[in-house]
Design a protein around this motif. Structure first.
Motif, PDB file in Angstrom:
ATOM      1  N   MET A 129     -24.861 -24.592  45.560  1.00 23.27           N
ATOM      2  CA  MET A 129     -25.640 -23.902  45.226  1.00 23.27           C
ATOM      3  C   MET A 129     -25.465 -23.650  43.642  1.00 23.27           C
ATOM      4  N   THR A 130     -26.770 -23.736  42.982  1.00 27.02           N
ATOM      5  CA  THR A 130     -27.221 -24.119  41.164  1.00 27.02           C
ATOM      6  C   THR A 130     -27.654 -22.217  41.116  1.00 27.02           C
ATOM      7  N   GLY A 131     -27.754 -21.763  41.652  1.00 28.38           N
ATOM      8  CA  GLY A 131     -28.573 -20.660  41.365  1.00 28.38           C
ATOM      9  C   GLY A 131     -30.079 -20.425  40.356  1.00 28.38           C
ATOM     10  N   THR A 132     -30.169 -19.746  39.304  1.00 30.34           N
ATOM     11  CA  THR A 132     -31.765 -19.758  38.770  1.00 30.34           C
ATOM     12  C   THR A 132     -31.713 -20.176  37.223  1.00 30.34           C
ATOM     13  N   ILE A 133     -32.050 -21.240  37.747  1.00 33.31           N
ATOM     14  CA  ILE A 133     -32.038 -21.748  36.309  1.00 33.31           C
ATOM     15  C   ILE A 133     -33.674 -21.998  34.884  1.00 33.31           C
ATOM     16  N   LEU A 134     -33.450 -21.582  34.144  1.00 35.23           N
ATOM     17  CA  LEU A 134     -35.073 -21.544  33.521  1.00 35.23           C
ATOM     18  C   LEU A 134     -34.880 -22.498  32.360  1.00 35.23           C
ATOM     19  N   THR A 135     -35.081 -23.532  32.116  1.00 37.28           N
ATOM     20  CA  THR A 135     -35.083 -24.550  30.605  1.00 37.28           C
ATOM     21  C   THR A 135     -35.947 -24.549  30.104  1.00 37.28           C
ATOM     22  N   MET A 136     -36.646 -23.981  28.703  1.00 34.92           N
ATOM     23  CA  MET A 136     -37.629 -24.206  28.198  1.00 34.92           C
ATOM     24  C   MET A 136     -37.502 -25.309  26.893  1.00 34.92           C
ATOM     25  N   GLY A 137     -39.242 -25.568  27.088  1.00 34.35           N
ATOM     26  CA  GLY A 137     -39.484 -27.443  25.733  1.00 34.35           C
ATOM     27  C   GLY A 137     -38.947 -26.898  24.868  1.00 34.35           C
ATOM     28  N   GLY A 138     -39.475 -25.349  24.913  1.00 38.26           N
ATOM     29  CA  GLY A 138     -39.107 -24.813  22.894  1.00 38.26           C
ATOM     30  C   GLY A 138     -40.252 -23.454  23.063  1.00 38.26           C
ATOM     31  N   GLY A 139     -40.098 -22.501  22.441  1.00 38.25           N
ATOM     32  CA  GLY A 139     -40.221 -21.078  22.896  1.00 38.25           C
ATOM     33  C   GLY A 139     -39.826 -20.629  22.933  1.00 38.25           C
ATOM     34  N   GLY A 140     -39.847 -18.692  23.394  1.00 41.48           N
ATOM     35  CA  GLY A 140     -38.923 -17.712  23.089  1.00 41.48           C
ATOM     36  C   GLY A 140     -38.936 -17.451  21.804  1.00 41.48           C
ATOM     37  N   PHE A 141     -37.750 -16.273  21.624  1.00 44.05           N
ATOM     38  CA  PHE A 141     -37.291 -15.798  20.270  1.00 44.05           C
ATOM     39  C   PHE A 141     -37.300 -17.117  19.562  1.00 44.05           C
ATOM     40  N   SER A 142     -36.855 -18.379  19.795  1.00 47.65           N
ATOM     41  CA  SER A 142     -36.644 -19.094  18.947  1.00 47.65           C
ATOM     42  C   SER A 142     -37.346 -19.666  17.801  1.00 47.65           C
ATOM     43  N   MET A 143     -38.641 -19.421  19.026  1.00 51.49           N
ATOM     44  CA  MET A 143     -39.776 -20.642  17.664  1.00 51.49           C
ATOM     45  C   MET A 143     -40.267 -18.907  17.221  1.00 51.49           C
ATOM     46  N   ALA A 144     -40.388 -18.069  17.465  1.00 49.91           N
ATOM     47  CA  ALA A 144     -41.231 -16.777  17.142  1.00 49.91           C
ATOM     48  C   ALA A 144     -41.082 -16.555  15.623  1.00 49.91           C
ATOM     49  N   ASP A 145     -42.252 -16.179  15.428  1.00 50.73           N
ATOM     50  CA  ASP A 145     -42.972 -15.517  14.055  1.00 50.73           C
ATOM     51  C   ASP A 145     -42.134 -14.465  13.438  1.00 50.73           C
ATOM     52  N   ASP A 146     -42.254 -13.878  14.827  1.00 52.80           N
ATOM     53  CA  ASP A 146     -41.965 -13.025  14.443  1.00 52.80           C
ATOM     54  C   ASP A 146     -41.044 -12.471  16.081  1.00 52.80           C
ATOM     55  N   VAL A 147     -39.269 -12.094  15.353  1.00 52.01           N
ATOM     56  CA  VAL A 147     -38.697 -11.761  16.748  1.00 52.01           C
ATOM     57  C   VAL A 147     -39.225 -11.153  17.487  1.00 52.01           C
ATOM     58  N   SER A 148     -39.581  -9.629  16.194  1.00 56.38           N
ATOM     59  CA  SER A 148     -39.379  -8.050  17.003  1.00 56.38           C
ATOM     60  C   SER A 148     -40.345  -7.855  18.553  1.00 56.38           C
ATOM     61  N   VAL A 149     -41.530  -9.013  18.167  1.00 56.65           N
ATOM     62  CA  VAL A 149     -42.358  -9.070  19.621  1.00 56.65           C
ATOM     63  C   VAL A 149     -42.039  -9.434  20.532  1.00 56.65           C
ATOM     64  N   PRO A 150     -41.537  -9.412  21.527  1.00 59.27           N
ATOM     65  CA  PRO A 150     -40.823  -9.695  23.456  1.00 59.27           C
ATOM     66  C   PRO A 150     -41.898 -11.032  23.756  1.00 59.27           C
ATOM     67  N   ALA A 151     -41.607 -12.061  23.105  1.00 57.19           N
ATOM     68  CA  ALA A 151     -41.507 -13.377  23.967  1.00 57.19           C
ATOM     69  C   ALA A 151     -42.278 -13.192  25.399  1.00 57.19           C
ATOM     70  N   PRO A 152     -43.434 -14.328  25.436  1.00 59.50           N
ATOM     71  CA  PRO A 152     -43.740 -13.444  26.821  1.00 59.50           C
ATOM     72  C   PRO A 152     -42.350 -14.943  27.924  1.00 59.50           C
ATOM     73  N   LEU A 153     -41.847 -15.967  27.337  1.00 62.95           N
ATOM     74  CA  LEU A 153     -40.966 -16.557  28.418  1.00 62.95           C
ATOM     75  C   LEU A 153     -39.659 -15.580  28.173  1.00 62.95           C
ATOM     76  N   ASP A 154     -39.603 -14.786  26.986  1.00 66.69           N
ATOM     77  CA  ASP A 154     -37.756 -14.173  27.029  1.00 66.69           C
ATOM     78  C   ASP A 154     -38.502 -12.479  28.204  1.00 66.69           C
ATOM     79  N   ASP A 155     -39.381 -12.117  28.359  1.00 68.28           N
ATOM     80  CA  ASP A 155     -40.180 -11.249  29.586  1.00 68.28           C
ATOM     81  C   ASP A 155     -39.771 -11.662  30.682  1.00 68.28           C
ATOM     82  N   LEU A 156     -40.650 -12.983  31.338  1.00 75.81           N
ATOM     83  CA  LEU A 156     -40.267 -13.761  32.111  1.00 75.81           C
ATOM     84  C   LEU A 156     -38.739 -13.779  32.426  1.00 75.81           C
ATOM     85  N   LEU A 157     -37.893 -13.655  31.259  1.00 80.14           N
ATOM     86  CA  LEU A 157     -36.837 -14.295  31.965  1.00 80.14           C
ATOM     87  C   LEU A 157     -35.948 -13.194  32.119  1.00 80.14           C
ATOM     88  N   LEU A 158     -35.876 -12.414  31.815  1.00 79.84           N
ATOM     89  CA  LEU A 158     -35.167 -10.865  31.866  1.00 79.84           C
ATOM     90  C   LEU A 158     -36.024 -10.171  33.634  1.00 79.84           C
TER      91      LEU A 158
END
Length: 242
Positions: free
Chosen positions: A1-30
């Motif tokens: 059993m390997t559990g749940t893994i979300l692999t991002m090609g790009g996006g989330g806070f790492s590539m956000a112009d404004d990290v104070s605005v929640p990124a949809p991929l990070d919302d999904l993650l939570l």
């Protein structure tokens, strides 16, 4: 059993112009955390910045992005004193989410194995911790990947192996990613695998692909297979996140 893994090609806070605005991929993650481990508290999200040498700026972006939404912490293998009590295993297993940042995939794998972090992450996934990451943080979970860890893009058949086949992030974000990956698969230097554009991600549960999602309209994801002497792209259905 390997559990749940979300692999991002790009996006989330790492590539956000404004990290104070929640990124949809990070919302999904939570949202993938069914019940946080902390009693009546927010999810515990731990950032692993090994691939960037535990860049202080990257860690600061992470903490800003999840402020007020999660109990944040880090695993800094370049500063072991930051790990509570120096107990790496206890800290990792206490997390709801392990979030791996981008950088050098090869360096990440070497240091994880030296510290035994790869085995701890496997244990954590089996115990219900959600694993995720972008770029090198996508590559690391698969058997193999395409990376610029050595300069020019090349294949790396040395992943943690929680997910099958090979991976290619930034499929549309860097001009040489797509042709290099297709060539590596076509020639058999990398096994069949998966590619994700910037903004796209692949959600896995127990080693099975559940769905492809995107926080950017038009971002794509592909299953890439070798057929004869060619690599064939099979587009995946991608759900656009609100």
């Amino acid at each position: 059993m390997t559990g749940t893994i979300l692999t991002m090609g790009g996006g989330g806070f790492s590539m956000a112009d404004d990290v104070s605005v929640p990124a949809p991929l990070d919302d999904l993650l939570l949202s993938l955390v069914p019940v946080p481990r902390g009693a009546d508290g927010p999810p515990r999200v731990c950032f692993v910045g090994t691939a960037s040498g535990d860049s202080p700026g990257y860690i600061e972006r992470f903490e800003t992005a999840f402020a007020g939404r999660a109990e944040t912490s880090t695993v800094q293998l370049f500063d072991y004193g930051t790990i509570p009590g120096g107990d790496l295993r206890a800290h990792v297993l206490a997390q709801d989410v392990i979030y791996v940042g981008g950088g050098s995939t090869a360096n990440l794998l070497v240091l994880w194995r030296l510290h035994g972090l790869d085995a701890l992450l496997r244990e954590a996934a089996g115990a219900g911790t959600v694993l995720t990451g972008i770029s090198a943080g996508m590559n690391c979970w698969y058997d193999a990947s395409v990376t610029d860890s050595y300069g020019p893009l090349a294949g790396l058949s040395d992943g943690v192996g929680l997910l099958p086949g090979s991976a290619c992030p930034h499929y549309d974000g860097e001009a040489e990613r797509r042709p290099t990956y297709l060539d590596l698969v076509a020639t058999g230097r990398l096994p069949d695998g998966y590619a994700a554009d910037d903004g796209a991600a692949l959600l896995w549960r127990d080693g099975e692909l559940v769905e492809a999602v995107s926080e950017r309209p038009g971002a794509r994801a592909f299953r890439v297979r070798r057929q004869g002497d060619e690599a064939v792209e099979e587009p995946l259905d991608v759900r656009l996140l609100a």
